[in-house]
Structures are given as structure tokens and as C-alpha cells.
Design a protein around this motif. Structure first.
Motif, PDB file in Angstrom:
ATOM      1  N   TRP A  54       1.140  -1.274   0.123  1.00 43.49           N
ATOM      2  CA  TRP A  54       0.131  -0.147  -0.145  1.00 43.49           C
ATOM      3  C   TRP A  54       0.740   1.615  -0.183  1.00 43.49           C
ATOM      4  O   TRP A  54       1.466   1.522   0.560  1.00 43.49           O
ATOM      5  N   GLU A  55       0.095   2.233  -0.986  1.00 43.23           N
ATOM      6  CA  GLU A  55       1.072   3.618  -0.470  1.00 43.23           C
ATOM      7  C   GLU A  55       0.242   5.011  -0.703  1.00 43.23           C
ATOM      8  O   GLU A  55      -0.740   4.719  -1.683  1.00 43.23           O
ATOM      9  N   GLY A  56       0.152   6.439  -1.010  1.00 44.11           N
ATOM     10  CA  GLY A  56      -0.172   6.737  -1.261  1.00 44.11           C
ATOM     11  C   GLY A  56      -0.397   7.642   0.395  1.00 44.11           C
ATOM     12  O   GLY A  56       0.475   7.627   1.301  1.00 44.11           O
ATOM     13  N   PHE A  57      -1.429   9.516   0.006  1.00 39.99           N
ATOM     14  CA  PHE A  57      -1.508  10.094   0.659  1.00 39.99           C
ATOM     15  C   PHE A  57      -1.515  10.009   2.095  1.00 39.99           C
ATOM     16  O   PHE A  57      -0.679   9.720   3.151  1.00 39.99           O
ATOM     17  N   ASP A  58      -2.776   9.263   2.026  1.00 37.40           N
ATOM     18  CA  ASP A  58      -3.065   9.024   3.684  1.00 37.40           C
ATOM     19  C   ASP A  58      -2.765   7.382   4.011  1.00 37.40           C
ATOM     20  O   ASP A  58      -2.413   7.127   5.355  1.00 37.40           O
ATOM     21  N   VAL A  59      -2.138   6.478   2.872  1.00 37.29           N
ATOM     22  CA  VAL A  59      -1.390   4.988   3.507  1.00 37.29           C
ATOM     23  C   VAL A  59      -0.050   5.620   4.055  1.00 37.29           C
ATOM     24  O   VAL A  59       0.402   4.805   5.702  1.00 37.29           O
ATOM     25  N   ALA A  60       0.965   7.165   4.453  1.00 41.53           N
ATOM     26  CA  ALA A  60       2.272   7.901   4.190  1.00 41.53           C
ATOM     27  C   ALA A  60       1.113   8.104   6.038  1.00 41.53           C
ATOM     28  O   ALA A  60       2.148   7.934   7.288  1.00 41.53           O
ATOM     29  N   VAL A  61      -0.085   8.630   6.207  1.00 39.65           N
ATOM     30  CA  VAL A  61      -0.767   8.935   7.556  1.00 39.65           C
ATOM     31  C   VAL A  61      -0.267   7.825   8.483  1.00 39.65           C
ATOM     32  O   VAL A  61       0.437   7.281   9.631  1.00 39.65           O
ATOM     33  N   CYS A  62      -1.014   6.727   7.742  1.00 45.12           N
ATOM     34  CA  CYS A  62      -0.772   5.377   8.710  1.00 45.12           C
ATOM     35  C   CYS A  62       0.531   4.629   9.069  1.00 45.12           C
ATOM     36  O   CYS A  62       0.748   4.621  10.647  1.00 45.12           O
ATOM     37  N   ARG A  63       1.433   4.724   8.593  1.00 47.33           N
ATOM     38  CA  ARG A  63       2.688   4.293   8.610  1.00 47.33           C
ATOM     39  C   ARG A  63       3.631   5.347   9.479  1.00 47.33           C
ATOM     40  O   ARG A  63       3.941   4.751  10.011  1.00 47.33           O
ATOM     41  N   ALA A  64       3.494   6.553   9.637  1.00 49.76           N
ATOM     42  CA  ALA A  64       4.050   7.417   9.933  1.00 49.76           C
ATOM     43  C   ALA A  64       3.724   7.276  11.708  1.00 49.76           C
ATOM     44  O   ALA A  64       4.366   6.523  12.701  1.00 49.76           O
ATOM     45  N   VAL A  65       2.156   7.080  12.059  1.00 55.89           N
ATOM     46  CA  VAL A  65       1.242   6.738  13.460  1.00 55.89           C
ATOM     47  C   VAL A  65       1.950   4.905  13.536  1.00 55.89           C
ATOM     48  O   VAL A  65       2.489   5.409  15.103  1.00 55.89           O
ATOM     49  N   ALA A  66       2.379   4.337  13.516  1.00 56.37           N
ATOM     50  CA  ALA A  66       2.581   3.014  13.052  1.00 56.37           C
ATOM     51  C   ALA A  66       4.778   3.139  13.559  1.00 56.37           C
ATOM     52  O   ALA A  66       4.800   2.656  14.925  1.00 56.37           O
ATOM     53  N   ALA A  67       4.910   4.206  12.939  1.00 53.16           N
ATOM     54  CA  ALA A  67       6.530   4.298  13.638  1.00 53.16           C
ATOM     55  C   ALA A  67       6.177   4.793  14.612  1.00 53.16           C
ATOM     56  O   ALA A  67       7.260   4.673  15.634  1.00 53.16           O
ATOM     57  N   ALA A  68       6.010   6.344  14.579  1.00 52.17           N
ATOM     58  CA  ALA A  68       5.717   6.900  16.201  1.00 52.17           C
ATOM     59  C   ALA A  68       5.142   6.081  17.926  1.00 52.17           C
ATOM     60  O   ALA A  68       6.124   5.575  18.168  1.00 52.17           O
ATOM     61  N   VAL A  69       4.693   4.991  16.942  1.00 52.44           N
ATOM     62  CA  VAL A  69       3.860   4.426  18.388  1.00 52.44           C
ATOM     63  C   VAL A  69       4.924   2.920  18.405  1.00 52.44           C
ATOM     64  O   VAL A  69       5.703   2.559  19.609  1.00 52.44           O
ATOM     65  N   LEU A  70       5.327   2.272  17.046  1.00 51.76           N
ATOM     66  CA  LEU A  70       5.479   0.758  17.347  1.00 51.76           C
ATOM     67  C   LEU A  70       7.635   0.740  16.651  1.00 51.76           C
ATOM     68  O   LEU A  70       8.012  -0.253  17.210  1.00 51.76           O
ATOM     69  N   GLY A  71       8.050   2.209  16.211  1.00 47.50           N
ATOM     70  CA  GLY A  71       9.461   1.812  15.888  1.00 47.50           C
ATOM     71  C   GLY A  71       8.948   1.385  14.342  1.00 47.50           C
ATOM     72  O   GLY A  71      10.777   1.520  13.807  1.00 47.50           O
ATOM     73  N   ASP A  72       8.643   1.402  13.567  1.00 47.30           N
ATOM     74  CA  ASP A  72       8.644   0.826  12.565  1.00 47.30           C
ATOM     75  C   ASP A  72       7.486   0.924  11.400  1.00 47.30           C
ATOM     76  O   ASP A  72       6.133   0.469  11.813  1.00 47.30           O
TER      77      ASP A  72
END
Length: 338
Positions: A54-72
């Protein structure tokens, strides 16, 4: 009809209250994965590539939150939702957050009991027509057939616009953008209406995009943003401030390329607080000190995310417009990190 709508809203609100009580931040940490609701497929915003990533503008927000919480940033399960299913998926706890070009409205906040954590795209509803139709204004669409997604704000906006201008239309209901695109290209409707950004993204996938135009009228305000359940304030803070971190990073000159070193080298106190080399912002929120640095590293700051997915150098070709930083005449800025 009215009773069923009221019952539906009450059901969603009840589900949301129950799911929020569980404490989503702890659930995500324990699960080791973020469940993020996205659209069923809208190129530039949320769609799987040829390898299923998955990729895209909204997908990037999901990935950023995952990185903030889980480091990944890859610790995400993307859950496709339609205009009809998205709110039930969030309310029931099937997803932890929704990042699906969803408009912040009074009723969705107050009645359905969802918390919009911010705006990641300022949009408005528009119309796309074939050039061959010979129409230059939405006010020329009297008697037109209109493809429109059900369960969206566009339904009421469309009715209001045609009523205000004393013209008529025949709706052609569709459930997904893919169905709307198919029906439009098949000639089942004269025009397709949705958020203008979505129309630009859809047109970019056509074999001959130049054969179709977006009409000049923008008939509504559509502030799009991520949302969580009411009553889950700790989790809402994490999603809200992750989005704010991406926005602030652009203003402060923090990018995916320099984030690893600028926290130590910068003399700007806000950069240091943002990136966790000074202060205790992460501790306040129940995440690691480098939560924002991780969020920025995975996909870049807000400007990088915009340019890569939907900006002027992409097939979608959207200008920043209202989505420029406040320092450049736009509406985008983050509250202070202090």
C-alpha cells in the motif's frame, strides 16, 4: 428511512463508546501492529502497488503513526473500507484509526462519536465530465445523470447545489471509486462528482485523461483528515500529534534525509523537543522519545509526502493551494511543540 438512519447512528455511536473504553494505544503496542482503515483504492491517496504494497498520501499517515508507536512504519495492517463500511469498522474496533479521505463534519463528530485529529487535506467537491459533453460549468448540468458514492457528504452537497440553482439531476449510486470510474467511463452517467482531489486522482488513471475535464465549480468545503473514536483521548493524542509532527517538520526544515542528525546538530529548541533530544514529550504521550523522528524518517515530512504522492510532479498534479504551509499562504500549520 428516518428511523433506520437514526438507529444506524445510535448503533455506531454505541460501538464506538465500547471500543474506546479498551485503550487503543495499549492494544496497538500489545498487538505489535496498527490496523488502519483506508479507501478500497484511490491512486495517490491509498492503493496497493503491483506487489501489493500500500502507498499513498493517506497511507503515509498510517505508516507514520505505526512508526511513532512501534518504531516500524511497516507494522500496519491496511483495511480497505467503503463509504458505507468505514464508520462501522472504526466504531467496532476492527480498525484503530481511519485515514480515508473522510470529511470532518458536525454530525460525524457529535452524533457518530468520532474525533477528527486534524486536517491533512483541505478539499472541496467538484465535477468531472467528458470534454465531448460540451459543458463548461456545473450549472449547465440540468437533467444530467450523476455518478455519486453512497454514504458520503457528496450526496447532500449535490442535492443542495442543484436545488439552489433550480436544476435537476438523476443520481447513479456507486459504492466505491472503482465502480464510479467504471460507470462513468461506460457512459452510465454524464458526470462524476466527489472531492476534487479524488477526481484528479481518478482522471490520472484514465487511458486518455485529456479527454476529461474538471469543471471550475467547487461546491463545498471538505476538510479531510484522520479520525479515531470518542473517549480514547490518549490514542487520539498520539494520532493528532503524529500528524502535527509531519506538518511541523516541513516548517522547521526537518526531512527524511536529515532527521537522523539534525536533532543533535540543531540549535532550534523546538526542533530538539520535536525530535526528542530535549524535553519529555514522548514520555508525556506514552511513547519513546524519538517517536516523531521515527514518524518523519519513514516517509518524510508533510511536504515530502504531498509531493511524492499527489504533487505537481506526479500524474495527479495537485498544487499545494490551501494545503501550503501558513508561511506560504496556505492553511497548514501545527500547534507548538512545547
Amino acid at each position: 428511512m428516518k428511523k433506520s438512519v437514526i438507529f444506524g447512528a445510535l448503533t455506531i455511536a454505541g460501538l464506538a463508546a465500547g471500543a474506546a473504553a479498551a485503550g487503543t494505544l495499549d492494544d496497538v503496542k500489545a498487538r505489535g501492529k496498527l490496523n488502519c482503515g483506508v479507501t478500497t483504492g484511490l491512486v495517490g491517496f491509498a492503493a496497493p502497488d503491483s506487489d501489493g504494497n500500500w502507498e499513498g498520501f493517506d497511507v503515509a499517515v498510517c505508516r507514520a503513526v505505526a512508526a511513532a508507536v512501534l518504531g516500524d512504519g511497516n507494522a500496519v495492517e491496511f483495511v480497505p473500507t467503503t463509504g458505507k463500511t468505514r464508520f462501522t469498522a472504526l466504531a467496532s474496533g476492527e480498525i484503530d484509526m481511519l485515514a480515508r479521505n473522510t470529511t470532518w463534519t458536525f454530525s460525524r463528530d457529535v452524533d457518530l462519536k468520532f474525533t477528527f485529529v486534524g486536517v491533512n487535506y483541505y478539499d472541496g467537491q467538484g465535477f468531472m465530465v467528458p470534454k465531448a459533453l460540451g459543458v463548461s460549468s456545473a450549472k449547465d448540468l440540468d437533467g444530467a445523470t450523476v455518478c455519486i458514492q453512497t454514504g458520503t457528504t457528496t450526496e447532500l452537497n449535490l442535492a443542495d447545489f442543484f436545488r439552489t440553482n433550480n436544476i435537476s439531476y438523476e443520481p447513479v449510486p456507486v459504492e466505491t471509486n472503482a465502480e464510479g470510474q467504471q460507470q462513468y467511463l461506460a457512459g452510465a452517467c454524464d458526470t462524476y462528482t466527489t472531492d476534487a482531489s479524488g477526481l484528479a486522482a481518478t482522471r490520472a488513471t484514465f487511458e486518455n485523461p485529456g479527454d476529461h475535464i474538471l469543471l471550475p465549480e467547487i461546491i463545498s468545503k471538505e476538510p479531510l483528515g484522520p479520525l479515531v473514536r470518542h473517549g480514547d483521548d490518549e490514542w487520539g493524542d498520539v494520532v493528532r500529534w503524529t500528524l502535527n509532527a509531519l506538518i511541523a517538520a516541513e516548517e522547521l526544515g526537518v526531512t527524511s534525509a536529515n532527521v537522523a542528525e539534525i536533532g543533535a546538530s540543531s540549535t532550534n529548541p523546538e526542533v530538539k523537543r520535536l525530535l526528542g533530544t530535549e524535553g519529555t514529550l514522548g514520555e508525556m504521550m506514552g511513547v519513546d522519545a524519538d517517536w516523531a523522528a521515527n514518524a518523519i524518517a519513514v516517509g518524510g515530512n508533510y511536504g515530502e509526502i504531498f509531493a511524492r504522492n499527489i504533487g505537481e510532479e506526479t500524474p495527479i498534479g495537485l498544487a499545494r493551494g490551501l494545503n501550503a504551509q501558513w508561511t506560504n499562504g496556505g492553511l497548514v500549520y501545527a500547534p507548538p511543540f512545547r
